[in-house]
Design a protein around this motif. Structure first.
Motif, PDB file in Angstrom:
ATOM      1  N   UNK A 170      32.726  81.710  -2.310  1.00 54.92           N
ATOM      2  CA  UNK A 170      33.789  80.923  -1.673  1.00 54.92           C
ATOM      3  C   UNK A 170      33.972  81.307  -0.002  1.00 54.92           C
ATOM      4  N   UNK A 171      33.942  82.511   0.109  1.00 54.21           N
ATOM      5  CA  UNK A 171      34.165  82.641   1.837  1.00 54.21           C
ATOM      6  C   UNK A 171      32.708  82.633   2.571  1.00 54.21           C
ATOM      7  N   UNK A 172      31.562  82.759   1.669  1.00 53.70           N
ATOM      8  CA  UNK A 172      30.469  82.515   2.460  1.00 53.70           C
ATOM      9  C   UNK A 172      29.752  81.042   2.660  1.00 53.70           C
ATOM     10  N   UNK A 173      30.727  80.124   1.673  1.00 56.98           N
ATOM     11  CA  UNK A 173      30.650  78.820   2.032  1.00 56.98           C
ATOM     12  C   UNK A 173      31.464  78.033   3.165  1.00 56.98           C
ATOM     13  N   UNK A 174      32.469  78.775   3.405  1.00 57.49           N
ATOM     14  CA  UNK A 174      33.666  78.284   4.095  1.00 57.49           C
ATOM     15  C   UNK A 174      33.451  77.419   5.577  1.00 57.49           C
ATOM     16  N   UNK A 175      32.417  78.056   6.170  1.00 54.10           N
ATOM     17  CA  UNK A 175      31.776  77.618   7.484  1.00 54.10           C
ATOM     18  C   UNK A 175      30.845  76.416   7.229  1.00 54.10           C
ATOM     19  N   UNK A 176      30.534  76.025   6.115  1.00 55.32           N
ATOM     20  CA  UNK A 176      29.515  75.206   5.841  1.00 55.32           C
ATOM     21  C   UNK A 176      29.852  73.901   5.330  1.00 55.32           C
ATOM     22  N   UNK A 177      29.055  72.698   5.706  1.00 51.57           N
ATOM     23  CA  UNK A 177      29.219  71.557   5.172  1.00 51.57           C
ATOM     24  C   UNK A 177      27.949  71.252   4.112  1.00 51.57           C
ATOM     25  N   UNK A 178      28.249  71.411   2.685  1.00 49.81           N
ATOM     26  CA  UNK A 178      27.177  71.217   1.743  1.00 49.81           C
ATOM     27  C   UNK A 178      26.901  69.823   0.918  1.00 49.81           C
ATOM     28  N   UNK A 179      25.628  69.622   1.068  1.00 51.80           N
ATOM     29  CA  UNK A 179      25.372  68.325   0.683  1.00 51.80           C
ATOM     30  C   UNK A 179      24.499  68.719  -0.707  1.00 51.80           C
ATOM     31  N   UNK A 180      23.275  68.584  -0.695  1.00 51.13           N
ATOM     32  CA  UNK A 180      22.432  68.893  -1.892  1.00 51.13           C
ATOM     33  C   UNK A 180      22.472  70.096  -2.241  1.00 51.13           C
ATOM     34  N   UNK A 181      22.962  70.229  -3.583  1.00 51.55           N
ATOM     35  CA  UNK A 181      23.200  71.486  -4.403  1.00 51.55           C
ATOM     36  C   UNK A 181      22.456  71.557  -5.856  1.00 51.55           C
ATOM     37  N   UNK A 182      22.144  72.822  -6.224  1.00 54.12           N
ATOM     38  CA  UNK A 182      21.371  72.679  -7.362  1.00 54.12           C
ATOM     39  C   UNK A 182      21.366  74.095  -8.195  1.00 54.12           C
ATOM     40  N   UNK A 183      21.448  73.950  -9.355  1.00 58.58           N
ATOM     41  CA  UNK A 183      20.975  75.360 -10.189  1.00 58.58           C
ATOM     42  C   UNK A 183      19.525  75.524 -10.087  1.00 58.58           C
ATOM     43  N   UNK A 184      18.989  76.719  -9.758  1.00 53.22           N
ATOM     44  CA  UNK A 184      17.597  76.981  -9.827  1.00 53.22           C
ATOM     45  C   UNK A 184      17.295  78.403 -10.009  1.00 53.22           C
ATOM     46  N   UNK A 185      16.718  78.656 -11.249  1.00 56.92           N
ATOM     47  CA  UNK A 185      16.198  79.946 -11.421  1.00 56.92           C
ATOM     48  C   UNK A 185      14.791  80.293 -10.725  1.00 56.92           C
ATOM     49  N   UNK A 186      14.922  80.789  -9.442  1.00 53.63           N
ATOM     50  CA  UNK A 186      13.812  80.595  -8.238  1.00 53.63           C
ATOM     51  C   UNK A 186      12.892  81.821  -8.830  1.00 53.63           C
ATOM     52  N   UNK A 187      13.347  83.023  -9.526  1.00 56.85           N
ATOM     53  CA  UNK A 187      12.762  84.158  -9.692  1.00 56.85           C
ATOM     54  C   UNK A 187      12.084  84.128 -11.195  1.00 56.85           C
ATOM     55  N   UNK A 188      12.489  83.289 -12.035  1.00 60.25           N
ATOM     56  CA  UNK A 188      12.332  83.189 -13.459  1.00 60.25           C
ATOM     57  C   UNK A 188      12.686  84.255 -14.187  1.00 60.25           C
ATOM     58  N   UNK A 189      13.916  84.845 -14.047  1.00 56.44           N
ATOM     59  CA  UNK A 189      14.439  85.887 -14.621  1.00 56.44           C
ATOM     60  C   UNK A 189      15.135  85.517 -15.795  1.00 56.44           C
ATOM     61  N   UNK A 190      15.317  84.093 -15.900  1.00 55.55           N
ATOM     62  CA  UNK A 190      16.302  83.659 -17.365  1.00 55.55           C
ATOM     63  C   UNK A 190      17.665  83.375 -16.723  1.00 55.55           C
ATOM     64  N   UNK A 191      18.215  83.653 -15.563  1.00 55.80           N
ATOM     65  CA  UNK A 191      19.352  83.198 -14.935  1.00 55.80           C
ATOM     66  C   UNK A 191      19.350  82.419 -13.726  1.00 55.80           C
ATOM     67  N   UNK A 192      20.400  81.406 -13.858  1.00 56.80           N
ATOM     68  CA  UNK A 192      20.313  80.380 -12.824  1.00 56.80           C
ATOM     69  C   UNK A 192      21.065  80.991 -11.716  1.00 56.80           C
ATOM     70  N   UNK A 193      20.335  80.617 -10.418  1.00 55.73           N
ATOM     71  CA  UNK A 193      20.844  80.937  -9.000  1.00 55.73           C
ATOM     72  C   UNK A 193      21.217  79.615  -8.490  1.00 55.73           C
ATOM     73  N   UNK A 194      21.741  79.511  -7.286  1.00 56.35           N
ATOM     74  CA  UNK A 194      22.433  78.387  -6.565  1.00 56.35           C
ATOM     75  C   UNK A 194      21.862  78.217  -5.261  1.00 56.35           C
ATOM     76  N   UNK A 195      21.286  77.006  -5.013  1.00 57.62           N
ATOM     77  CA  UNK A 195      20.835  76.588  -3.972  1.00 57.62           C
ATOM     78  C   UNK A 195      21.726  75.512  -3.255  1.00 57.62           C
ATOM     79  N   UNK A 196      22.080  75.606  -1.945  1.00 52.38           N
ATOM     80  CA  UNK A 196      22.764  74.369  -1.237  1.00 52.38           C
ATOM     81  C   UNK A 196      22.042  74.065   0.188  1.00 52.38           C
ATOM     82  N   UNK A 197      22.247  73.063   0.406  1.00 54.82           N
ATOM     83  CA  UNK A 197      21.496  72.495   1.635  1.00 54.82           C
ATOM     84  C   UNK A 197      22.649  71.895   2.470  1.00 54.82           C
ATOM     85  N   UNK A 198      22.979  72.354   3.667  1.00 53.08           N
ATOM     86  CA  UNK A 198      24.047  72.288   4.467  1.00 53.08           C
ATOM     87  C   UNK A 198      23.730  71.418   5.760  1.00 53.08           C
TER      88      UNK A 198
END
Length: 600
Positions: free
Chosen positions: A392-420
């Motif tokens: 929540x708080x770490x996105x309040x200053x941003x305007x996000x458009x592209x957003x995606x679930x991405x397991x960037x390090x292949x540990x089996x858990x999905x991370x979040x990528x947002x482009x602002x």
């Protein structure tokens, strides 16, 4: 995008608040990536290409690889609304050679002296870049060749917004549907490296201002249908001046114009589309639609459709299994956020972030709001867990458009990528004299189980520049077993971020196709069972994010201390099969009908 918040009645808002508890529960098994912290660079509109570094999770290699693309928004001091919305990108294998090519959506400049304005000549087109890279190695240089002219796509000269990929005619080649501010276009892949505009004869015509689109098989007949998000009823004739809070001229928000109903096209099985928006119920509501994702949200094995609206309640179109849909977003808890407010929904993605086997939702919003995480209860009921998941708080200053679930390090858990990227002059302005929005840095959040931690400073410095990022497309561009991504910047150049860490962990790649072996099975769900009993769920998808289309292959990170026990696939028609464990560290094709019947 700016819009007026529309709170629910107080009783409903309080009820939603009381439902909040904890975030994604399962603990993460891999150690946190903590070394290689980068010094945050000052915001700038330009950055030199950085040399690859073992301390970076991703390296930006766009210009070095030949991905030379500059987006043109046509912005002017008249602050026309369409200037700040586009555009997107697609990752798909157009020539069938086994690697991902890149399609980038373009706008153009208008001659502001004419009334109404007309495109200045020559008109720039969308661009197609063929992947000519050596494959399978994270160390080799990527190489892209611009083949727009030879492909016939130089005629894609609409004022572009987004792109969807899918084999609509079942001939084994991936086709393109391009949305525009103006008439959309369906480009048929001819299978010989060229495309033909078949919009009129296909029946997929739409001349509203469209944004995101997605192919799906909503009636499970084996042919891809098409959902198109429409934005607002805006034209040069209806353009009006808008002003910011400080009284200066600025871009309008969606509340300045009437929202449009979306469109649903049914494929008749002969490669022709029929507009069924009214009979399916889709045309019963209007709204400024910007993002769409298609998944089975209630577990009945029929695809549903979730749409983010800009400043209005979102829609959850639940499939009635008879050709019609019902909007259940309000009762399902995902029309408004946890405090009963409609948000400026842009990008959206659906995936199983907490490992419980259902599709959770993440979406990006406007500055002074927060991005939103909705967890699914398995029956299509959602609860807002944004704050407890530390998103929540770490996105309040941003305007996000592209957003995606991405397991960037292949540990089996999905991370979040947002482009602002900002949409107003007054947001993140360097000085009071800035004539246009300056942009914002992008963000990567690591899934730690119950919460997400921002690790944006471990990505290439270009990732943290103040750019007006819009489209985000995810895929394994170099076929080395990890997820890379492309970002389209409004009035800026496209960026290609190459993953430097994921391929160092075990992984399994799957290409799920129909019985003929030629058609990607969008909507199929993979359940990878490990020897310790843990099950990892992934969906075959191209949809989600913002105005963009992803790699359709399934890529699953496998924990180092675990072996694969079996692979289970639920196909789009509802049938299920079990497969023996494929070899890790490679892509394997699974064909429907070639596995064992799975009664579970």
């Amino acid at each position: 995008m700016p819009g007026s918040n529309s709170p629910l009645p107080l009783l409903l808002a309080v009820g939603v608040l009381l439902s909040l508890s904890v975030g994604c529960q399962p603990e993460r098994t891999a150690a946190d990536v903590s070394e290689g912290q980068l010094t945050r660079v000052a915001s700038s509109r330009h950055v030199a290409e950085t040399a690859p570094s073992t301390h970076q999770l991703f390296d930006e290699v766009g210009r070095k690889s030949g991905l030379n693309f500059q987006h043109v928004s046509g912005r002017s001091l008249e602050y026309r609304f369409y200037e700040i919305v586009g555009s997107g990108a697609a990752l798909f294998d157009f020539d069938g050679d086994g690697d991902l090519d890149i399609y980038l959506v373009q706008g153009h400049q208008w001659d502001s002296q004419s009334r109404p304005p007309v495109p200045q000549s020559p008109v720039p087109s969308d661009r197609l870049f063929r992947n000519d890279s050596p494959q399978g190695s994270s160390d080799g240089d990527l190489k892209f060749t611009d083949v727009t002219q030879s492909s016939g796509l130089a005629d894609a000269t609409g004022y572009g917004q987004g792109v969807a990929c899918g084999d609509y005619d079942n001939d084994g080649d991936v086709d393109l549907y391009v949305t525009n501010f103006g008439p959309n276009q369906l480009w048929r892949n001819n299978g010989d490296g060229t495309f033909t505009d078949v919009t009129k004869q296909s029946g997929a015509e739409s001349e509203r201002w469209s944004s995101s689109a997605a192919f799906l098989d909503f009636d499970r007949d084996g042919w891809f249908d098409l959902y198109v998000c429409n934005y607002v009823n805006y034209s040069f004739a209806t353009d009006k001046p808008c002003f910011g809070a400080n009284g200066t001229r600025d871009y309008c928000g969606p509340n300045s114009y009437q929202g449009e109903p979306d469109k649903l096209f049914r494929n008749d099985g002969h490669g022709h589309f029929i507009d069924v928006s009214a009979e399916a119920g889709i045309a019963s509501h209007d709204g400024p639609g910007l993002g769409v994702v298609c998944a089975d949200f209630n577990g009945d094995q029929w695809p549903d459709i979730y749409v983010t609206n800009d400043g209005m309640p979102n829609r959850l179109w639940m499939n009635r299994c008879n050709g019609s849909f019902e909007d259940s977003a309000l009762l399902s808890g995902c029309a408004y956020n946890g405090i009963g407010a409609a948000e400026a929904g842009m990008g959206v993605d659906a995936a199983d972030c907490d490992g419980d086997g259902d599709e959770d939702l993440f979406m990006a919003h406007l500055t002074n709001e927060t991005n939103t995480l909705y967890l699914n209860d398995g029956r299509g009921g959602f609860s807002d867990r944004t704050n407890t998941a530390n998103l929540g708080s770490n996105s309040q200053a941003m305007t996000g458009f592209g957003a995606g679930w991405i397991d960037y390090d292949n540990d089996g858990w999905l991370d979040v990528l947002v482009v602002n990227g900002t949409v107003k002059r007054e947001n993140l302005a360097i000085s009071g004299n800035d004539r246009f929005p300056r942009g914002q840095p992008n963000q990567l959040f690591r899934n730690q189980g119950g919460t997400f931690a921002e690790i944006s400073d471990q990505v290439d410095p270009a990732f943290r520049l103040a750019e007006m990022s819009r489209g985000l497309a995810l895929g394994d561009i170099d076929n080395d077993g990890d997820t890379d991504f492309v970002v389209v910047n409004n009035e800026g150049r496209a960026r290609l971020y190459r993953n430097q860490v994921g391929h160092t962990n075990p992984w399994l790649g799957l290409n799920l196709v129909d019985a003929s072996g030629s058609r990607c099975q969008l909507g199929a769900v993979v359940r990878l069972q490990l020897e310790n009993g843990r099950v990892i769920h992934r969906r075959v998808r191209r949809d989600g994010s913002y105005c963009s289309s992803h790699d359709a292959r399934v890529l699953i990170g496998v924990p180092r201390d675990q072996n694969i026990h079996s692979v289970h696939v639920t196909w789009p028609d509802g049938t299920a099969e079990r497969f023996a464990p494929p070899s890790p560290g490679r892509y394997t094709t699974l064909k429907q009908g070639s596995g064992e019947i799975d009664p579970s």
